[in-house]
Design a protein around this motif. Structure first.
Motif, PDB file in Angstrom:
ATOM      1  N   ARG A 149       0.832  -1.215   0.000  1.00 22.61           N
ATOM      2  CA  ARG A 149       0.000   0.000   0.000  1.00 22.61           C
ATOM      3  C   ARG A 149       0.861   1.257   0.000  1.00 22.61           C
ATOM      4  O   ARG A 149       0.571   2.216  -0.707  1.00 22.61           O
ATOM      5  N   GLN A 150       1.934   1.238   0.780  1.00 23.72           N
ATOM      6  CA  GLN A 150       2.832   2.395   0.825  1.00 23.72           C
ATOM      7  C   GLN A 150       3.517   2.604  -0.521  1.00 23.72           C
ATOM      8  O   GLN A 150       3.665   3.740  -0.978  1.00 23.72           O
ATOM      9  N   ASN A 151       3.931   1.521  -1.151  1.00 16.26           N
ATOM     10  CA  ASN A 151       4.585   1.627  -2.453  1.00 16.26           C
ATOM     11  C   ASN A 151       3.638   2.159  -3.514  1.00 16.26           C
ATOM     12  O   ASN A 151       4.018   3.009  -4.328  1.00 16.26           O
ATOM     13  N   ILE A 152       2.390   1.686  -3.524  1.00 13.25           N
ATOM     14  CA  ILE A 152       1.402   2.178  -4.486  1.00 13.25           C
ATOM     15  C   ILE A 152       1.118   3.652  -4.233  1.00 13.25           C
ATOM     16  O   ILE A 152       1.012   4.445  -5.171  1.00 13.25           O
ATOM     17  N   ALA A 153       1.020   4.042  -2.966  1.00 17.41           N
ATOM     18  CA  ALA A 153       0.798   5.459  -2.640  1.00 17.41           C
ATOM     19  C   ALA A 153       1.971   6.309  -3.127  1.00 17.41           C
ATOM     20  O   ALA A 153       1.774   7.414  -3.654  1.00 17.41           O
ATOM     21  N   TYR A 154       3.182   5.801  -2.969  1.00 19.34           N
ATOM     22  CA  TYR A 154       4.376   6.511  -3.434  1.00 19.34           C
ATOM     23  C   TYR A 154       4.350   6.665  -4.957  1.00 19.34           C
ATOM     24  O   TYR A 154       4.608   7.751  -5.485  1.00 19.34           O
ATOM     25  N   ILE A 155       4.030   5.592  -5.653  1.00 21.24           N
ATOM     26  CA  ILE A 155       3.946   5.631  -7.120  1.00 21.24           C
ATOM     27  C   ILE A 155       2.898   6.649  -7.555  1.00 21.24           C
ATOM     28  O   ILE A 155       3.129   7.453  -8.463  1.00 21.24           O
ATOM     29  N   HIS A 156       1.743   6.633  -6.894  1.00 22.77           N
ATOM     30  CA  HIS A 156       0.658   7.562  -7.217  1.00 22.77           C
ATOM     31  C   HIS A 156       1.119   9.009  -7.052  1.00 22.77           C
ATOM     32  O   HIS A 156       0.882   9.854  -7.924  1.00 22.77           O
ATOM     33  N   GLU A 157       1.799   9.279  -5.949  1.00 23.59           N
ATOM     34  CA  GLU A 157       2.301  10.639  -5.690  1.00 23.59           C
ATOM     35  C   GLU A 157       3.322  11.063  -6.740  1.00 23.59           C
ATOM     36  O   GLU A 157       3.265  12.183  -7.261  1.00 23.59           O
ATOM     37  N   MET A 158       4.262  10.193  -7.052  1.00 22.61           N
ATOM     38  CA  MET A 158       5.298  10.524  -8.044  1.00 22.61           C
ATOM     39  C   MET A 158       4.689  10.746  -9.423  1.00 22.61           C
ATOM     40  O   MET A 158       5.090  11.656 -10.154  1.00 22.61           O
ATOM     41  N   LEU A 159       3.706   9.927  -9.794  1.00 23.46           N
ATOM     42  CA  LEU A 159       3.043  10.110 -11.085  1.00 23.46           C
ATOM     43  C   LEU A 159       2.319  11.456 -11.141  1.00 23.46           C
ATOM     44  O   LEU A 159       2.318  12.115 -12.190  1.00 23.46           O
ATOM     45  N   GLY A 160       1.726  11.869 -10.027  1.00 19.87           N
ATOM     46  CA  GLY A 160       1.087  13.180  -9.978  1.00 19.87           C
ATOM     47  C   GLY A 160       2.080  14.299 -10.237  1.00 19.87           C
ATOM     48  O   GLY A 160       1.796  15.253 -10.970  1.00 19.87           O
ATOM     49  N   GLN A 161       3.266  14.168  -9.662  1.00 23.88           N
ATOM     50  CA  GLN A 161       4.301  15.173  -9.876  1.00 23.88           C
ATOM     51  C   GLN A 161       4.813  15.142 -11.316  1.00 23.88           C
ATOM     52  O   GLN A 161       5.020  16.197 -11.930  1.00 23.88           O
ATOM     53  N   LEU A 162       5.008  13.960 -11.856  1.00 21.16           N
ATOM     54  CA  LEU A 162       5.458  13.838 -13.248  1.00 21.16           C
ATOM     55  C   LEU A 162       4.412  14.382 -14.219  1.00 21.16           C
ATOM     56  O   LEU A 162       4.752  15.013 -15.223  1.00 21.16           O
ATOM     57  N   ARG A 163       3.151  14.135 -13.913  1.00 22.72           N
ATOM     58  CA  ARG A 163       2.067  14.655 -14.761  1.00 22.72           C
ATOM     59  C   ARG A 163       2.127  16.177 -14.813  1.00 22.72           C
ATOM     60  O   ARG A 163       1.991  16.782 -15.878  1.00 22.72           O
ATOM     61  N   HIS A 164       2.370  16.794 -13.669  1.00 21.08           N
ATOM     62  CA  HIS A 164       2.466  18.252 -13.621  1.00 21.08           C
ATOM     63  C   HIS A 164       3.624  18.749 -14.494  1.00 21.08           C
ATOM     64  O   HIS A 164       3.465  19.705 -15.259  1.00 21.08           O
ATOM     65  N   VAL A 165       4.780  18.109 -14.382  1.00 20.87           N
ATOM     66  CA  VAL A 165       5.943  18.504 -15.189  1.00 20.87           C
ATOM     67  C   VAL A 165       5.620  18.355 -16.676  1.00 20.87           C
ATOM     68  O   VAL A 165       5.932  19.239 -17.488  1.00 20.87           O
TER      69      VAL A 165
END
Length: 73
Positions: free
Chosen positions: A15-31
């Motif tokens: 769950r922590q890893n999926i949450a981390y991936i979700h957060e990083m993808l959100g940041q990459l999407r913004h970039v």
């Protein structure tokens, strides 16, 4: 959190890893949006939605891990 990524960990670690991936993808999407990379933004958005579905339990994880080991229920 991510240091154990890729080995057979517990549900909480998953769950922590999926949450981390979700957060990083959100940041990459913004970039990608800022840079005007429309196709890249779309692909990242698809992965972001998938990670959100996994995080919320709307979609199950695959039945096998990348190394061929079955996941524990």
């Amino acid at each position: 959190m991510i240091s154990g990524f890729g080995h057979a960990g517990g549900r909480d670690e998953t769950r922590q890893n999926i949450a981390y991936i979700h957060e990083m993808l959100g940041q990459l999407r913004h970039v990608a949006q800022v840079e005007g990379a429309d196709m890249l933004c779309y692909l990242i958005e698809m992965a972001y939605v998938e990670a959100g579905d996994l995080q919320a339990g709307r979609r199950p994880l695959s039945s096998t891990k990348p190394n061929g080991l079955e996941q524990r229920p």
